[in-house]
Enzyme design. Structure first.
Site, PDB file in Angstrom:
ATOM      1  N   HIS A 125       0.816  -1.227   0.000  1.00 45.86           N
ATOM      2  CA  HIS A 125       0.000   0.000   0.000  1.00 45.86           C
ATOM      3  C   HIS A 125       0.849   1.277   0.000  1.00 45.86           C
ATOM      4  O   HIS A 125       0.296   2.368  -0.159  1.00 45.86           O
ATOM      5  CB  HIS A 125      -0.932   0.030   1.212  1.00 45.86           C
ATOM      6  N   ASP A 162      -2.742 -10.545  -2.491  1.00 40.58           N
ATOM      7  CA  ASP A 162      -3.321 -10.026  -1.258  1.00 40.58           C
ATOM      8  C   ASP A 162      -4.776  -9.637  -1.548  1.00 40.58           C
ATOM      9  O   ASP A 162      -5.106  -9.234  -2.663  1.00 40.58           O
ATOM     10  CB  ASP A 162      -2.516  -8.802  -0.802  1.00 40.58           C
ATOM     11  N   HIS A 164      -6.366  -7.136  -0.660  1.00 41.95           N
ATOM     12  CA  HIS A 164      -6.483  -5.698  -0.931  1.00 41.95           C
ATOM     13  C   HIS A 164      -5.664  -5.340  -2.170  1.00 41.95           C
ATOM     14  O   HIS A 164      -4.611  -5.939  -2.417  1.00 41.95           O
ATOM     15  CB  HIS A 164      -5.956  -4.891   0.261  1.00 41.95           C
ATOM     16  N   ASP A 245      -4.663 -12.721   3.187  1.00 47.13           N
ATOM     17  CA  ASP A 245      -5.925 -12.273   3.775  1.00 47.13           C
ATOM     18  C   ASP A 245      -7.138 -12.540   2.895  1.00 47.13           C
ATOM     19  O   ASP A 245      -8.263 -12.176   3.243  1.00 47.13           O
ATOM     20  CB  ASP A 245      -5.854 -10.783   4.178  1.00 47.13           C
TER      21      ASP A 245
HETATM   22 ZN    ZN Z   1      -4.262  -7.094   2.558  1.00 48.76          ZN
END
Ligand code: ZN
Length: 308
Positions: A125, A162, A164, A245
């Site tokens: 991120h 991931d 996200h 995740d």
């Molecule tokens: Zn994540």
């Protein structure tokens, strides 16, 4: 040759606030599963600490200085709504970058077939100029640039599974066709980026998945969209932004992958690495917040890496 594993005690000293999902216990859970006999052949190495100059491969000096100034002498400091730092976070972040770059050196020098880096803080991120989503510096982006600068890699593929979207990695390589960034992620979900229409210089491949999607959908996304793009790209190196995740046990999202899906994807990317990049594959831990789901997923992923 073996699979190499990088860890460092510093990764347990990057502290976040009580109840924060990105916590030191994540790495304790990984250490516990990798202590099993079946992982004895792993070549375990302590992560080297990167020089600050390595951070400049993906971030401007003003940003690096700003983060360093945020590190508190004691207690915790918040650098973004979700991103917390403690006194040892700077050293932990440099060890995470050091491990990622050392892993790149290893696969180019033939010291390992492939490498898993169990580090925190995670990185995907972190944008050029912005810490967010538990991330300070973009470990995968720095590693890709390090491979290009130090080892002459021309084309690097980063595959991010991931749950996200890796907005930071996308931001850093948005106009850089020498890096192919491919991501599967839940949408809608934090951070909100990652639409299929976000394609950068034609080098960004986003495959958003609806909440509730299972491993079969993930496998189809890889088979029908991402793997063909990697084949066409012919990378000199594959980096995995390995967040776990999307596991069905994870509390932060609603995808329903199992550890077997991560093993399957690992095998597919190892096949690509065998065809195009002399097996060079480096996997970097990103998210994964249910300790049991994380442990099972890392065991399946690393177990598959070790099969060669
Ligand atoms: Zn994540």
């Amino acid at each position: 040759m073996a699979t190499r594993l990088y860890t460092h005690p510093l990764f347990l000293e990057h502290l976040t606030s009580p109840g924060h999902p990105e916590r030191p216990d994540r790495l304790r859970a990984i250490a516990k599963v990798l202590a099993h006999d079946v992982f004895d052949p792993l070549d375990r190495v302590e992560a080297p600490i990167a020089d600050e100059a390595a951070l400049l491969l993906a971030h401007p000096e003003t940003y690096v200085r700003r983060i360093r100034e945020e590190i508190p002498a004691e207690g915790l400091e918040r650098v973004d709504a979700d991103t917390v730092v403690s006194p040892r976070s700077w050293d932990a972040a440099l060890a995470a970058v050091g491990a990622a770059n050392a892993a790149i050196d290893d696969v180019f020098a033939g010291r390992a077939d492939n490498v898993f880096v169990a580090a925190r803080p995670p990185g995907h991120h972190a944008e050029k100029n912005r810490a967010m989503g538990f991330c300070l510096f973009n470990n995968a982006a720095i590693a890709a640039r390090h491979a290009q600068k130090t080892h002459g890699a021309e084309r690097v593929a980063i595959v991010d599974w991931d749950v996200h979207h890796g907005n930071g990695t996308q931001d850093i390589f948005w106009d850089d066709p020498s890096v192919l960034y491919c991501s599967t992620h839940q949408m809608p979900l934090y951070p909100g980026t990652g639409k299929a229409s976000e394609t950068g210089a034609g080098n960004i491949v986003n495959v958003p998945l609806s909440p509730g999607s299972d491993g079969e959908t993930f496998q189809q996304a890889l088979e029908s969209i991402i793997l063909p793009r990697i084949e066409e790209f012919r990378p000199d190196l594959i980096i995995i932004s390995a967040g776990f995740d999307a596991h069905y046990r994870d509390p932060l999202a609603e995808l329903n992958f199992t550890e077997r899906d991560f093993a399957w994807a690992t095998a597919k990317l190892m096949d690509c690495a065998g065809r195009w990049s002399s097996n060079r594959l480096v996997s970097l831990l990103e998210g994964g917040y249910d300790l049991e789901g994380l442990g099972l997923s890392v065991a399946a992923h690393v177990g598959r890496l070790m099969k060669g």
